[in-house]
Design a protein around this motif. Structure first.
Motif, PDB file in Angstrom:
ATOM      1  N   GLU A   1      44.121  50.598  47.513  1.00 41.26           N
ATOM      2  CA  GLU A   1      44.182  51.609  46.361  1.00 41.26           C
ATOM      3  C   GLU A   1      42.899  51.359  45.543  1.00 41.26           C
ATOM      4  OE1 GLU A   1      47.045  52.697  42.447  1.00 41.26           O
ATOM      5  OE2 GLU A   1      47.553  51.110  43.997  1.00 41.26           O
ATOM      6  N   LEU A   2      42.304  52.446  45.409  1.00 43.68           N
ATOM      7  CA  LEU A   2      40.972  52.215  44.516  1.00 43.68           C
ATOM      8  C   LEU A   2      41.471  52.497  43.083  1.00 43.68           C
ATOM      9  CD1 LEU A   2      37.880  52.416  44.903  1.00 43.68           C
ATOM     10  CD2 LEU A   2      38.039  55.001  44.790  1.00 43.68           C
ATOM     11  N   LEU A   3      41.091  51.361  42.491  1.00 39.12           N
ATOM     12  CA  LEU A   3      41.813  51.341  40.927  1.00 39.12           C
ATOM     13  C   LEU A   3      40.770  51.689  40.079  1.00 39.12           C
ATOM     14  CD1 LEU A   3      43.147  47.711  40.903  1.00 39.12           C
ATOM     15  CD2 LEU A   3      44.383  49.683  41.314  1.00 39.12           C
ATOM     16  N   CYS A   4      39.081  51.466  40.034  1.00 42.00           N
ATOM     17  CA  CYS A   4      38.274  51.980  39.150  1.00 42.00           C
ATOM     18  C   CYS A   4      36.946  51.671  39.626  1.00 42.00           C
ATOM     19  CB  CYS A   4      38.541  51.374  37.783  1.00 42.00           C
ATOM     20  SG  CYS A   4      38.013  49.471  37.864  1.00 42.00           S
ATOM     21  N   THR A   5      35.978  52.459  39.079  1.00 38.54           N
ATOM     22  CA  THR A   5      34.877  52.366  39.449  1.00 38.54           C
ATOM     23  C   THR A   5      33.864  51.779  38.022  1.00 38.54           C
ATOM     24  OG1 THR A   5      34.171  54.386  39.039  1.00 38.54           O
ATOM     25  CG2 THR A   5      34.724  53.798  41.223  1.00 38.54           C
ATOM     26  N   ILE A   6      32.769  50.854  38.466  1.00 43.26           N
ATOM     27  CA  ILE A   6      31.999  50.266  37.351  1.00 43.26           C
ATOM     28  C   ILE A   6      30.491  50.579  37.712  1.00 43.26           C
ATOM     29  CG2 ILE A   6      31.539  48.416  35.904  1.00 43.26           C
ATOM     30  CD1 ILE A   6      34.181  47.184  36.757  1.00 43.26           C
ATOM     31  N   GLU A   7      29.779  51.351  36.704  1.00 39.94           N
ATOM     32  CA  GLU A   7      28.501  51.785  36.830  1.00 39.94           C
ATOM     33  C   GLU A   7      27.653  50.752  35.658  1.00 39.94           C
ATOM     34  OE1 GLU A   7      28.466  55.933  37.138  1.00 39.94           O
ATOM     35  OE2 GLU A   7      29.587  55.926  38.940  1.00 39.94           O
TER      36      GLU A   7
ATOM     37  N   GLY B   1      44.751  40.978  47.884  1.00 42.18           N
ATOM     38  CA  GLY B   1      44.520  40.945  46.247  1.00 42.18           C
ATOM     39  C   GLY B   1      43.623  42.100  45.899  1.00 42.18           C
ATOM     40  N   VAL B   2      43.189  41.728  44.533  1.00 43.82           N
ATOM     41  CA  VAL B   2      42.364  42.732  43.908  1.00 43.82           C
ATOM     42  C   VAL B   2      40.956  42.208  44.215  1.00 43.82           C
ATOM     43  CG1 VAL B   2      41.457  43.813  41.657  1.00 43.82           C
ATOM     44  CG2 VAL B   2      43.974  43.229  41.989  1.00 43.82           C
ATOM     45  N   VAL B   3      40.211  43.075  44.872  1.00 42.95           N
ATOM     46  CA  VAL B   3      38.741  42.524  45.284  1.00 42.95           C
ATOM     47  C   VAL B   3      37.673  43.817  44.858  1.00 42.95           C
ATOM     48  CG1 VAL B   3      39.236  41.053  46.972  1.00 42.95           C
ATOM     49  CG2 VAL B   3      39.081  43.567  47.638  1.00 42.95           C
ATOM     50  N   SER B   4      36.434  43.314  45.138  1.00 42.15           N
ATOM     51  CA  SER B   4      35.427  44.640  44.735  1.00 42.15           C
ATOM     52  C   SER B   4      35.243  45.129  46.072  1.00 42.15           C
ATOM     53  CB  SER B   4      34.034  43.693  44.440  1.00 42.15           C
ATOM     54  OG  SER B   4      33.589  43.188  45.368  1.00 42.15           O
ATOM     55  N   ASP B   5      34.618  46.293  46.068  1.00 41.54           N
ATOM     56  CA  ASP B   5      34.406  47.086  47.358  1.00 41.54           C
ATOM     57  C   ASP B   5      33.299  46.404  48.365  1.00 41.54           C
ATOM     58  OD1 ASP B   5      31.998  47.327  45.471  1.00 41.54           O
ATOM     59  OD2 ASP B   5      31.475  49.379  46.473  1.00 41.54           O
ATOM     60  N   ARG B   6      32.449  45.402  47.732  1.00 37.54           N
ATOM     61  CA  ARG B   6      31.756  44.762  48.629  1.00 37.54           C
ATOM     62  C   ARG B   6      32.382  43.702  49.372  1.00 37.54           C
ATOM     63  NH1 ARG B   6      28.474  44.196  43.682  1.00 37.54           N
ATOM     64  NH2 ARG B   6      27.023  45.712  43.983  1.00 37.54           N
ATOM     65  N   LYS B   7      33.473  43.275  49.028  1.00 36.16           N
ATOM     66  CA  LYS B   7      34.429  41.977  49.525  1.00 36.16           C
ATOM     67  C   LYS B   7      35.325  42.719  50.427  1.00 36.16           C
ATOM     68  CE  LYS B   7      35.866  37.701  49.189  1.00 36.16           C
ATOM     69  NZ  LYS B   7      35.315  36.507  49.086  1.00 36.16           N
ATOM     70  N   ALA B   8      35.820  43.947  50.093  1.00 28.77           N
ATOM     71  CA  ALA B   8      36.668  44.715  50.769  1.00 28.77           C
ATOM     72  C   ALA B   8      36.088  44.944  52.368  1.00 28.77           C
ATOM     73  CB  ALA B   8      37.065  45.956  50.292  1.00 28.77           C
ATOM     74  N   ARG B   9      34.656  45.447  52.188  1.00 30.76           N
ATOM     75  CA  ARG B   9      33.957  45.754  53.457  1.00 30.76           C
ATOM     76  C   ARG B   9      33.756  44.619  54.195  1.00 30.76           C
ATOM     77  NH1 ARG B   9      31.139  48.661  49.662  1.00 30.76           N
ATOM     78  NH2 ARG B   9      31.537  50.765  49.693  1.00 30.76           N
ATOM     79  N   GLU B  10      33.455  43.421  53.531  1.00 28.39           N
ATOM     80  CA  GLU B  10      33.415  42.209  54.202  1.00 28.39           C
ATOM     81  C   GLU B  10      34.476  41.600  54.855  1.00 28.39           C
ATOM     82  OE1 GLU B  10      32.363  38.358  52.217  1.00 28.39           O
ATOM     83  OE2 GLU B  10      30.564  39.485  51.627  1.00 28.39           O
ATOM     84  N   THR B  11      35.750  41.983  54.260  1.00 25.27           N
ATOM     85  CA  THR B  11      36.964  41.437  55.117  1.00 25.27           C
ATOM     86  C   THR B  11      37.398  42.607  55.718  1.00 25.27           C
ATOM     87  OG1 THR B  11      38.128  42.012  53.148  1.00 25.27           O
ATOM     88  CG2 THR B  11      37.511  39.786  53.401  1.00 25.27           C
ATOM     89  N   ARG B  12      36.708  43.656  55.911  1.00 27.89           N
ATOM     90  CA  ARG B  12      37.468  44.848  56.596  1.00 27.89           C
ATOM     91  C   ARG B  12      38.748  45.548  56.249  1.00 27.89           C
ATOM     92  NH1 ARG B  12      34.015  48.113  58.557  1.00 27.89           N
ATOM     93  NH2 ARG B  12      35.457  48.826  60.196  1.00 27.89           N
ATOM     94  N   VAL B  13      39.021  45.561  55.043  1.00 26.68           N
ATOM     95  CA  VAL B  13      40.408  46.056  54.609  1.00 26.68           C
ATOM     96  C   VAL B  13      40.264  47.021  53.420  1.00 26.68           C
ATOM     97  CG1 VAL B  13      40.359  44.105  52.817  1.00 26.68           C
ATOM     98  CG2 VAL B  13      42.671  45.140  53.578  1.00 26.68           C
ATOM     99  N   GLY B  14      40.918  48.006  53.539  1.00 29.87           N
ATOM    100  CA  GLY B  14      41.141  49.066  52.711  1.00 29.87           C
ATOM    101  C   GLY B  14      42.162  48.953  51.467  1.00 29.87           C
TER     102      GLY B  14
ATOM    103  N   ALA C   1      39.754  41.232  35.995  1.00 30.63           N
ATOM    104  CA  ALA C   1      38.782  40.227  35.368  1.00 30.63           C
ATOM    105  C   ALA C   1      38.271  39.291  36.141  1.00 30.63           C
ATOM    106  CB  ALA C   1      39.796  39.590  34.294  1.00 30.63           C
ATOM    107  N   THR C   2      38.993  38.622  37.107  1.00 29.10           N
ATOM    108  CA  THR C   2      38.321  37.790  38.309  1.00 29.10           C
ATOM    109  C   THR C   2      37.099  38.651  38.883  1.00 29.10           C
ATOM    110  OG1 THR C   2      40.236  36.840  38.375  1.00 29.10           O
ATOM    111  CG2 THR C   2      38.790  36.339  39.995  1.00 29.10           C
ATOM    112  N   VAL C   3      37.417  39.802  39.284  1.00 25.63           N
ATOM    113  CA  VAL C   3      36.509  40.532  39.889  1.00 25.63           C
ATOM    114  C   VAL C   3      35.118  40.939  38.980  1.00 25.63           C
ATOM    115  CG1 VAL C   3      35.468  42.777  41.091  1.00 25.63           C
ATOM    116  CG2 VAL C   3      37.982  41.674  41.652  1.00 25.63           C
ATOM    117  N   LEU C   4      35.538  41.262  37.537  1.00 27.63           N
ATOM    118  CA  LEU C   4      34.352  41.442  36.707  1.00 27.63           C
ATOM    119  C   LEU C   4      33.390  40.227  36.448  1.00 27.63           C
ATOM    120  CD1 LEU C   4      36.299  43.642  34.084  1.00 27.63           C
ATOM    121  CD2 LEU C   4      34.472  44.302  35.643  1.00 27.63           C
ATOM    122  N   ARG C   5      34.194  39.210  36.276  1.00 25.48           N
ATOM    123  CA  ARG C   5      33.501  37.652  36.286  1.00 25.48           C
ATOM    124  C   ARG C   5      32.811  37.443  37.388  1.00 25.48           C
ATOM    125  NH1 ARG C   5      37.253  33.205  36.398  1.00 25.48           N
ATOM    126  NH2 ARG C   5      37.094  33.672  38.542  1.00 25.48           N
TER     127      ARG C   5
END
Length: 132
Positions: A126-132, A111-124, A37-41
């Motif tokens: 578990e891929l939970l879901c995708t939103i289009e 924590g739970v983050v978006s793919d952009r934030k994960a790339r920014e912090t250089r961490v991989g 919910a935090t990532v969606l917001r």
């Protein structure tokens, strides 16, 4: 009633609410659901969320966002990693839904983050879901 997969339950509730043009939807209040919910917001897919007490663990009330024309902002929510098949991705292999216009939600050690934030912090993670 016990729910085996709270993430899939949350995504299904959101999908159903968007299809019915509801203004808000209630989901289970778990740590992972709060993270999603935090990532969606933060990414602008929902207006806000808050905790609603129900005498047990509580629920999250998500206020859904629609365009000025009434079109839903959320079009397609897809669960990637399930209880029977976990999908892990390194930072180089994170998907870019809609060539970067959508987001992927990743559960990382930070924590739970978006793919952009994960790339920014250089961490991989578990891929939970995708939103289009």
């Amino acid at each position: 009633m016990a729910i085996g997969d709270p993430i899939a339950d949350m995504l299904t509730r959101i999908r159903n609410a968007v299809r019915n043009r509801s203004k808000s939807v209630n989901c289970l209040n778990t740590k992972v659901c709060r993270g999603i919910a935090t990532v969606l917001r933060d990414e602008g897919y929902i207006e806000s969320f808050d905790k609603v007490e129900d005498g047990r663990q509580g629920q999250l009330r998500l206020r859904l966002k629609y365009a000025a024309t009434g079109e839903a902002v959320l079009h397609k929510l897809t669960r990637v990693s399930t209880t029977g098949r976990r999908v892990y991705s390194g930072v180089e292999d994170l998907p870019r839904p809609l060539q970067g216009l959508g987001i992927a939600i990743v559960s990382t050690s930070k924590g739970v983050v978006s793919d952009r934030k994960a790339r920014e912090t250089r961490v991989g993670g578990e891929l939970l879901c995708t939103i289009e």
